[in-house]
Design an enzyme around this catalytic site. Structure first.
Site, PDB file in Angstrom:
ATOM      1  N   GLU A 155       0.805  -1.225   0.000  1.00 41.33           N
ATOM      2  CA  GLU A 155       0.000   0.000   0.000  1.00 41.33           C
ATOM      3  C   GLU A 155       0.841   1.280   0.000  1.00 41.33           C
ATOM      4  O   GLU A 155       0.367   2.345   0.393  1.00 41.33           O
ATOM      5  CB  GLU A 155      -0.975   0.006   1.188  1.00 41.33           C
ATOM      6  CG  GLU A 155      -1.988  -1.126   1.194  1.00 41.33           C
ATOM      7  CD  GLU A 155      -2.969  -1.125   0.010  1.00 41.33           C
ATOM      8  OE1 GLU A 155      -2.860  -0.253  -0.866  1.00 41.33           O
ATOM      9  OE2 GLU A 155      -3.831  -2.018  -0.017  1.00 41.33           O
ATOM     10  N   HIS A 170     -13.017  -3.700   1.971  1.00 42.15           N
ATOM     11  CA  HIS A 170     -11.582  -3.809   2.232  1.00 42.15           C
ATOM     12  C   HIS A 170     -11.213  -3.444   3.671  1.00 42.15           C
ATOM     13  O   HIS A 170     -10.652  -4.273   4.392  1.00 42.15           O
ATOM     14  CB  HIS A 170     -10.842  -2.937   1.210  1.00 42.15           C
ATOM     15  CG  HIS A 170      -9.357  -2.998   1.311  1.00 42.15           C
ATOM     16  ND1 HIS A 170      -8.528  -2.627   0.286  1.00 42.15           N
ATOM     17  CD2 HIS A 170      -8.532  -3.370   2.319  1.00 42.15           C
ATOM     18  CE1 HIS A 170      -7.269  -2.785   0.666  1.00 42.15           C
ATOM     19  NE2 HIS A 170      -7.258  -3.232   1.894  1.00 42.15           N
TER      20      HIS A 170
HETATM   21 ZN   LIG Z   1      -5.686  -3.625   3.162  1.00 47.42          ZN
END
Ligand SMILES: [Zn+2]
Length: 217
Positions: free
Chosen positions: A78, A160
Site C-alpha cells: 500500500e 476492504h
Molecule cells: Zn488492506
C-alpha cells in the site's frame, strides 16, 4: 533528508504496528502503518511480516516521490496510498490502514457512517465516507481514498477496510480505535431505530477544538 529523525520514526512505526495488532484492529500480517520523515521520505511497515517479530530497523524507508526504498525488505503493497496521503496532506504525520471487523462490516455494505459520536467528530472531523471498491495497492485506490478523506482523518474502503490518520502516529492510532468504535456504535444504534446525527456546525466546532485547544498545552 534529516538522517537523525529516521531512527525515531522507525521506532514509532514499529511500536504503532504492534499496538495495532494488540488492539485487535487487524488480523495476522494485514494492515500497515506509515510515518512521515519529511516532505519526500516516509517509513512504512514491510510487506507480509508478523507484527510481533518486527524490529524498528526492519521498517522500510521509502522515497514517496519515486517509490524507491532502502534495505532488503519490500515495503507494504500500500505504498501508493500512504505516499499519496502524506504528499497531499502536509498536516498528517502518521497513517494506519486496518481491516478492523466493524469498520469492514460497514464497508462491505458500501455504506458511510454519519456524524453520530462526539469523539468521532472531534478526532475524525465528521461523517466517515466510504471510498469505492478498487484493487489494493493501485493508484486508483490512492485516488479514491484520498477523495474520501477530504477534510477528514478517517475513511472506509469498500469491501476492504479503513484508513485513519493523525498529526502524529499516536493520534492516528487513536483515530483508528475511534473509527472502529464508531462503526460498532452505528451498527448497534440501528437496533434502537437508528442514530441521531450531529449537525455540521457542531462537527466543525468540535474538530477545531480537538485540533487547537484540547489537552494540556
Ligand atoms: Zn488492506
Amino acid at each position: 533528508m534529516d538522517k537523525h529523525t529516521v531512527p525515531a520514526v522507525r521506532q514509532a512505526v514499529c511500536d504503532t504496528a504492534r499496538a495495532m495488532a494488540d488492539s485487535g484492529l487487524t488480523a495476522g500480517t494485514w494492515g500497515n502503518v506509515s510515518g512521515r520523515v519529511d516532505d519526500t521520505f516516509m517509513v512504512i511497515t514491510p510487506s507480509g511480516m508478523d507484527y510481533h517479530r518486527l524490529t524498528p530497523e526492519q521498517m522500510v524507508l521509502v522515497n514517496m516521490r519515486t517509490g524507491e526504498y532502502e534495505g532488503g525488505l519490500k515495503p507494504s503493497v500500500e505504498v501508493p496510498l500512504h505516499a499519496r496521503l502524506l504528499l497531499t496532506r502536509p498536516e498528517v504525520g502518521g497513517i494506519i490502514h486496518t481491516h478492523s471487523p466493524k469498520a469492514l462490516a460497514v464497508a462491505a455494505a458500501h455504506r458511510g457512517i454519519p456524524a453520530v459520536c462526539d469523539d468521532q467528530v472531534q478526532i475524525l472531523g465528521g461523517s466517515i465516507r466510504c471510498a469505492p471498491y478498487t484493487m489494493p495497492g493501485t493508484r486508483e485506490m490512492a485516488d479514491t481514498v484520498a477523495q474520501a478523506l477530504e477534510g477528514r482523518m478517517g475513511a472506509l474502503i469498500a469491501n476492504h477496510g479503513a484508513v485513519a490518520m493523525g498529526r502524529t502516529l499516536s493520534e492516528a492510532l487513536t483515530a483508528a480505535v475511534v473509527l472502529e468504535k464508531t462503526a460498532q456504535v452505528w451498527i448497534d444504534a440501528q437496533a434502537l431505530g437508528g442514530a441521531v446525527e450531529i449537525s455540521d456546525e457542531d462537527c466543525a466546532f468540535f474538530h477545531d477544538f480537538f485540533l487547537h485547544k484540547y489537552g494540556q498545552k
